[in-house]
Design a protein around this motif. Structure first.
Motif, PDB file in Angstrom:
ATOM      1  N   PRO A 181       0.804  -1.231   0.000  1.00 58.80           N
ATOM      2  CA  PRO A 181       0.000   0.000   0.000  1.00 58.80           C
ATOM      3  C   PRO A 181       0.832   1.275   0.000  1.00 58.80           C
ATOM      4  O   PRO A 181       0.342   2.328  -0.412  1.00 58.80           O
ATOM      5  CB  PRO A 181      -0.830  -0.128   1.277  1.00 58.80           C
ATOM      6  CG  PRO A 181      -0.077  -1.081   2.151  1.00 58.80           C
ATOM      7  CD  PRO A 181       0.556  -2.059   1.206  1.00 58.80           C
ATOM      8  N   GLU A 182       2.077   1.191   0.450  1.00 60.08           N
ATOM      9  CA  GLU A 182       2.914   2.392   0.463  1.00 60.08           C
ATOM     10  C   GLU A 182       3.151   2.920  -0.956  1.00 60.08           C
ATOM     11  O   GLU A 182       3.465   4.105  -1.143  1.00 60.08           O
ATOM     12  CB  GLU A 182       4.249   2.097   1.153  1.00 60.08           C
ATOM     13  CG  GLU A 182       5.220   1.194   0.400  1.00 60.08           C
ATOM     14  CD  GLU A 182       4.864  -0.291   0.480  1.00 60.08           C
ATOM     15  OE1 GLU A 182       5.574  -1.096  -0.162  1.00 60.08           O
ATOM     16  OE2 GLU A 182       3.899  -0.643   1.191  1.00 60.08           O
ATOM     17  N   THR A 183       2.986   2.064  -1.965  1.00 59.40           N
ATOM     18  CA  THR A 183       3.230   2.503  -3.344  1.00 59.40           C
ATOM     19  C   THR A 183       2.095   3.347  -3.904  1.00 59.40           C
ATOM     20  O   THR A 183       2.212   3.879  -5.006  1.00 59.40           O
ATOM     21  CB  THR A 183       3.453   1.294  -4.280  1.00 59.40           C
ATOM     22  OG1 THR A 183       2.250   0.513  -4.349  1.00 59.40           O
ATOM     23  CG2 THR A 183       4.599   0.430  -3.793  1.00 59.40           C
ATOM     24  N   THR A 184       1.011   3.485  -3.158  1.00 62.51           N
ATOM     25  CA  THR A 184      -0.104   4.308  -3.631  1.00 62.51           C
ATOM     26  C   THR A 184       0.044   5.768  -3.234  1.00 62.51           C
ATOM     27  O   THR A 184      -0.764   6.603  -3.656  1.00 62.51           O
ATOM     28  CB  THR A 184      -1.450   3.784  -3.088  1.00 62.51           C
ATOM     29  OG1 THR A 184      -1.469   3.944  -1.658  1.00 62.51           O
ATOM     30  CG2 THR A 184      -1.659   2.324  -3.447  1.00 62.51           C
ATOM     31  N   PHE A 185       1.050   6.081  -2.430  1.00 63.39           N
ATOM     32  CA  PHE A 185       1.223   7.458  -1.975  1.00 63.39           C
ATOM     33  C   PHE A 185       1.466   8.374  -3.171  1.00 63.39           C
ATOM     34  O   PHE A 185       2.348   8.144  -3.995  1.00 63.39           O
ATOM     35  CB  PHE A 185       2.401   7.559  -1.001  1.00 63.39           C
ATOM     36  CG  PHE A 185       2.693   8.969  -0.564  1.00 63.39           C
ATOM     37  CD1 PHE A 185       1.798   9.660   0.236  1.00 63.39           C
ATOM     38  CD2 PHE A 185       3.850   9.613  -0.966  1.00 63.39           C
ATOM     39  CE1 PHE A 185       2.053  10.959   0.640  1.00 63.39           C
ATOM     40  CE2 PHE A 185       4.118  10.911  -0.562  1.00 63.39           C
ATOM     41  CZ  PHE A 185       3.206  11.592   0.233  1.00 63.39           C
ATOM     42  N   LEU A 193      -7.552   1.700  -2.948  1.00 65.60           N
ATOM     43  CA  LEU A 193      -7.439   1.008  -1.668  1.00 65.60           C
ATOM     44  C   LEU A 193      -8.380   1.606  -0.631  1.00 65.60           C
ATOM     45  O   LEU A 193      -8.903   0.879   0.224  1.00 65.60           O
ATOM     46  CB  LEU A 193      -5.997   1.031  -1.172  1.00 65.60           C
ATOM     47  CG  LEU A 193      -5.014   0.152  -1.949  1.00 65.60           C
ATOM     48  CD1 LEU A 193      -3.667   0.081  -1.208  1.00 65.60           C
ATOM     49  CD2 LEU A 193      -5.549  -1.251  -2.168  1.00 65.60           C
ATOM     50  N   SER A 194      -8.617   2.906  -0.676  1.00 66.00           N
ATOM     51  CA  SER A 194      -9.578   3.509   0.246  1.00 66.00           C
ATOM     52  C   SER A 194     -10.967   2.908   0.047  1.00 66.00           C
ATOM     53  O   SER A 194     -11.725   2.739   1.005  1.00 66.00           O
ATOM     54  CB  SER A 194      -9.638   5.024   0.032  1.00 66.00           C
ATOM     55  OG  SER A 194      -8.436   5.625   0.439  1.00 66.00           O
ATOM     56  N   TYR A 195     -11.292   2.571  -1.191  1.00 66.42           N
ATOM     57  CA  TYR A 195     -12.595   2.007  -1.523  1.00 66.42           C
ATOM     58  C   TYR A 195     -12.672   0.512  -1.220  1.00 66.42           C
ATOM     59  O   TYR A 195     -13.687   0.014  -0.738  1.00 66.42           O
ATOM     60  CB  TYR A 195     -12.879   2.247  -3.009  1.00 66.42           C
ATOM     61  CG  TYR A 195     -14.181   1.668  -3.510  1.00 66.42           C
ATOM     62  CD1 TYR A 195     -15.396   2.297  -3.230  1.00 66.42           C
ATOM     63  CD2 TYR A 195     -14.199   0.508  -4.274  1.00 66.42           C
ATOM     64  CE1 TYR A 195     -16.590   1.776  -3.694  1.00 66.42           C
ATOM     65  CE2 TYR A 195     -15.388  -0.022  -4.742  1.00 66.42           C
ATOM     66  CZ  TYR A 195     -16.584   0.611  -4.455  1.00 66.42           C
ATOM     67  OH  TYR A 195     -17.760   0.087  -4.911  1.00 66.42           O
ATOM     68  N   MET A 196     -11.558  -0.207  -1.473  1.00 64.97           N
ATOM     69  CA  MET A 196     -11.591  -1.669  -1.434  1.00 64.97           C
ATOM     70  C   MET A 196     -11.119  -2.278  -0.113  1.00 64.97           C
ATOM     71  O   MET A 196     -11.513  -3.388   0.234  1.00 64.97           O
ATOM     72  CB  MET A 196     -10.722  -2.231  -2.569  1.00 64.97           C
ATOM     73  CG  MET A 196     -11.218  -1.912  -3.969  1.00 64.97           C
ATOM     74  SD  MET A 196     -12.739  -2.783  -4.391  1.00 64.97           S
ATOM     75  CE  MET A 196     -12.127  -4.464  -4.566  1.00 64.97           C
ATOM     76  N   ASP A 197     -10.245  -1.587   0.615  1.00 61.26           N
ATOM     77  CA  ASP A 197      -9.606  -2.178   1.792  1.00 61.26           C
ATOM     78  C   ASP A 197      -9.937  -1.366   3.043  1.00 61.26           C
ATOM     79  O   ASP A 197      -9.409  -0.266   3.232  1.00 61.26           O
ATOM     80  CB  ASP A 197      -8.086  -2.237   1.585  1.00 61.26           C
ATOM     81  CG  ASP A 197      -7.355  -2.872   2.754  1.00 61.26           C
ATOM     82  OD1 ASP A 197      -8.018  -3.339   3.706  1.00 61.26           O
ATOM     83  OD2 ASP A 197      -6.116  -2.905   2.717  1.00 61.26           O
ATOM     84  N   PRO A 198     -10.788  -1.870   3.926  1.00 60.79           N
ATOM     85  CA  PRO A 198     -11.186  -1.110   5.120  1.00 60.79           C
ATOM     86  C   PRO A 198     -10.032  -0.874   6.095  1.00 60.79           C
ATOM     87  O   PRO A 198     -10.136  -0.011   6.970  1.00 60.79           O
ATOM     88  CB  PRO A 198     -12.270  -1.984   5.761  1.00 60.79           C
ATOM     89  CG  PRO A 198     -12.038  -3.362   5.224  1.00 60.79           C
ATOM     90  CD  PRO A 198     -11.474  -3.181   3.846  1.00 60.79           C
ATOM     91  N   TYR A 200      -6.985   0.049   5.117  1.00 58.76           N
ATOM     92  CA  TYR A 200      -6.017   0.951   4.495  1.00 58.76           C
ATOM     93  C   TYR A 200      -6.062   2.330   5.136  1.00 58.76           C
ATOM     94  O   TYR A 200      -7.129   2.902   5.356  1.00 58.76           O
ATOM     95  CB  TYR A 200      -6.313   1.076   2.996  1.00 58.76           C
ATOM     96  CG  TYR A 200      -5.479   2.104   2.271  1.00 58.76           C
ATOM     97  CD1 TYR A 200      -4.112   1.904   2.078  1.00 58.76           C
ATOM     98  CD2 TYR A 200      -6.062   3.276   1.770  1.00 58.76           C
ATOM     99  CE1 TYR A 200      -3.356   2.841   1.403  1.00 58.76           C
ATOM    100  CE2 TYR A 200      -5.306   4.211   1.093  1.00 58.76           C
ATOM    101  CZ  TYR A 200      -3.946   3.991   0.915  1.00 58.76           C
ATOM    102  OH  TYR A 200      -3.182   4.923   0.242  1.00 58.76           O
ATOM    103  N   LYS A 201      -4.886   2.861   5.443  1.00 57.62           N
ATOM    104  CA  LYS A 201      -4.789   4.219   5.999  1.00 57.62           C
ATOM    105  C   LYS A 201      -3.951   5.053   5.035  1.00 57.62           C
ATOM    106  O   LYS A 201      -2.781   4.772   4.819  1.00 57.62           O
ATOM    107  CB  LYS A 201      -4.137   4.193   7.386  1.00 57.62           C
ATOM    108  CG  LYS A 201      -4.145   5.541   8.079  1.00 57.62           C
ATOM    109  CD  LYS A 201      -3.544   5.454   9.471  1.00 57.62           C
ATOM    110  CE  LYS A 201      -3.654   6.735  10.259  1.00 57.62           C
ATOM    111  NZ  LYS A 201      -3.551   7.975   9.528  1.00 57.62           N
TER     112      LYS A 201
END
Length: 216
Positions: A181-185, A193-198, A200-201
């Protein structure tokens, strides 16, 4: 008798040995959804190039389009790089077996690495600009009305979207990022990820500045 080159919506599909090898590799590696998506990206990108009267290399555009989501697949996914970079690296490795100029390879690499970075590709050379144009049309519907009904119908008849493409492509993007997930920054996949993974921060750029080790 020699087979005629396939034409879709007035666009000739590259049929060189390199293009055929790329098609076979992507067809064997990606899901049907991603293969047909990538094929449509080429066609919509090429149609954009024709409409804008750009001089583009159809083969390089084809390689960029076909490889642009390869980094989603486990075979090409690294542990830490963005999936776009993984796909760009896969395309560069593939092109090393063919007589492609360094500039051509760089353009393909950039076309894949930048295709989820809005605001930059359209200012780059045609291969880069048109891969993103194809992606934006197929995923987001950007410039939808600048294509004719006949063009959209023929492209999607040859490479179907299916009834659940919108949800399917979001799920595919999630698979390419959820383990790193760090690669989405700083890019649009943070929204996925905000939509799919509860769990995810989302990282916050301002927090990173204010919490850095600098005193002021």
């Amino acid at each position: 008798m020699k087979n005629e080159q396939k034409v879709v919506a007035g666009i000739k599909i590259p049929d060189s040995a390199m293009a055929k090898a790329a098609t076979e590799l992507v067809r064997d590696t990606e899901t049907d959804l991603l293969f047909h998506h990538s094929s449509r990206v080429f066609l919509f990108g090429a149609l954009t190039g024709e409409r804008k009267q750009l001089k583009y290399d159809a083969e390089l555009l084809y390689i960029g389009a076909m490889f642009h989501d390869m980094g989603i697949m486990d075979q090409y996914a690294s542990d830490h790089d963005r999936f776009e970079v993984d796909g760009a690296n896969a395309a560069r490795d593939f092109l090393s077996a063919y007589d492609v100029s360094e500039r051509g390879v760089d353009d393909v690499w950039d076309s894949i690495a930048l295709h989820t970075t809005p605001g930059i590709p359209q200012h780059k050379r045609p291969t880069v600009a048109l891969v993103t144009a194809g992606v934006e049309m197929d995923v987001l519907g950007i410039a939808y009305d600048e294509f004719t009904d006949a063009q959209r119908h023929e492209v999607c008849s040859c490479h179907p979207r299916g009834l659940k493409f919108k949800h399917g492509i979001v799920s595919s993007f999630c698979l390419g990022t959820i383990r790193k997930p760090e690669t989405t920054f700083g890019n649009v996949k943070a929204d996925v990820l905000s939509y799919m993974d509860p769990t995810y921060k989302r990282e916050n750029f301002v927090d990173m500045i204010l919490n850095s080790k600098w005193e002021s």
